[in-house]
Design a protein around this motif. Structure first.
Motif, mmCIF file in Angstrom:
data_model
loop_
_atom_site.group_PDB
_atom_site.id
_atom_site.type_symbol
_atom_site.label_atom_id
_atom_site.label_comp_id
_atom_site.label_asym_id
_atom_site.label_seq_id
_atom_site.Cartn_x
_atom_site.Cartn_y
_atom_site.Cartn_z
ATOM 1 N N UNK A 127 15.074 50.370 4.743
ATOM 2 C CA UNK A 127 13.899 51.229 4.592
ATOM 3 C C UNK A 127 13.441 51.252 3.134
ATOM 4 N N UNK A 128 14.386 51.345 2.199
ATOM 5 C CA UNK A 128 14.041 51.299 0.774
ATOM 6 C C UNK A 128 13.351 49.996 0.436
ATOM 7 N N UNK A 129 13.869 48.913 0.976
ATOM 8 C CA UNK A 129 13.265 47.610 0.715
ATOM 9 C C UNK A 129 11.835 47.554 1.250
ATOM 10 N N UNK A 130 11.607 48.123 2.430
ATOM 11 C CA UNK A 130 10.254 48.147 2.997
ATOM 12 C C UNK A 130 9.319 48.968 2.120
ATOM 13 N N UNK A 131 9.789 50.108 1.625
ATOM 14 C CA UNK A 131 8.961 50.918 0.719
ATOM 15 C C UNK A 131 8.669 50.159 -0.569
ATOM 16 N N UNK A 132 9.686 49.464 -1.082
ATOM 17 C CA UNK A 132 9.468 48.674 -2.308
ATOM 18 C C UNK A 132 8.392 47.611 -2.094
ATOM 19 N N UNK A 133 8.438 46.950 -0.955
ATOM 20 C CA UNK A 133 7.450 45.908 -0.655
ATOM 21 C C UNK A 133 6.050 46.517 -0.551
ATOM 22 N N UNK A 134 5.924 47.644 0.161
ATOM 23 C CA UNK A 134 4.617 48.288 0.310
ATOM 24 C C UNK A 134 4.039 48.702 -1.037
ATOM 25 N N UNK A 135 4.866 49.327 -1.847
ATOM 26 C CA UNK A 135 4.399 49.781 -3.162
ATOM 27 C C UNK A 135 4.105 48.593 -4.061
ATOM 28 N N UNK A 136 4.961 47.600 -4.009
ATOM 29 C CA UNK A 136 4.763 46.404 -4.833
ATOM 30 C C UNK A 136 3.472 45.687 -4.442
ATOM 31 N N UNK A 137 3.196 45.621 -3.159
ATOM 32 C CA UNK A 137 1.952 44.988 -2.697
ATOM 33 C C UNK A 137 0.743 45.741 -3.219
ATOM 34 N N UNK A 138 0.792 47.058 -3.168
ATOM 35 C CA UNK A 138 -0.321 47.861 -3.686
ATOM 36 C C UNK A 138 -0.497 47.648 -5.174
ATOM 37 N N UNK A 139 0.607 47.621 -5.902
ATOM 38 C CA UNK A 139 0.533 47.392 -7.337
ATOM 39 C C UNK A 139 0.004 45.992 -7.656
#
Length: 144
Positions: A127-139
């Motif tokens: 789940x942390x990895x999925x959040x990291x990917x989502x935030x990283x994509x937005x950034x």
């Protein structure tokens, strides 16, 4: 009383799982500490990302993206916060300062965590990895 091969395999499997749970090098305490530390590092990253999103919100062209980033940060905080609250009861037995608890209680909590929460720790890491990917994509979209 007849004992089947399946029963023997089940007993051996259970003994192996208990051994792994109690092993300090690769057992419950190590898994617990690794998971908690990962979440704490992630929270520190979320603080930095949230500060960035607040400054981006002032730029009208990036306001929508900043709002999306802040929503992702909030969702990640909620998910990890709930998990940390649930795991707080294991801190004394599995955390870094375990000398305060007697060995029998510590053993009980190690086994309990292994059988009840080890799979959940793996899920929270995903789940942390999925959040990291989502935030990283937005950034990443901000840099375009």
């Amino acid at each position: 009383m007849l004992v089947s091969i399946g029963d023997i395999i089940d007993i051996i499997t259970m003994i192996t799982k208990v051994y792994v749970a109690l092993n300090d090098a690769r057992g419950s305490a190590t898994d617990y500490r690794r998971t908690i530390e990962d979440i704490k590092r992630f929270h520190e990253q979320l603080d930095q990302i949230e500060r960035l999103a607040v400054s981006l919100a002032q730029n009208h062209s990036a306001a929508d993206l900043a709002s999306s980033i802040r929503e992702n940060v909030q969702l990640a905080r909620e998910t990890t916060g709930e998990y940390l609250s649930e795991m707080k009861k294991y801190e004394q037995a599995l955390g870094n300062d375990t000398e305060k608890m007697n060995a029998i209680k510590r053993t009980f909590w190690k086994i309990d965590w292994f059988f009840r929460h080890r799979a959940e720790a793996s899920e929270i890491s995903q789940c942390l990895q999925a959040h990291r990917v989502n935030i990283s994509t937005s950034l990443h979209l901000l840099n375009m």
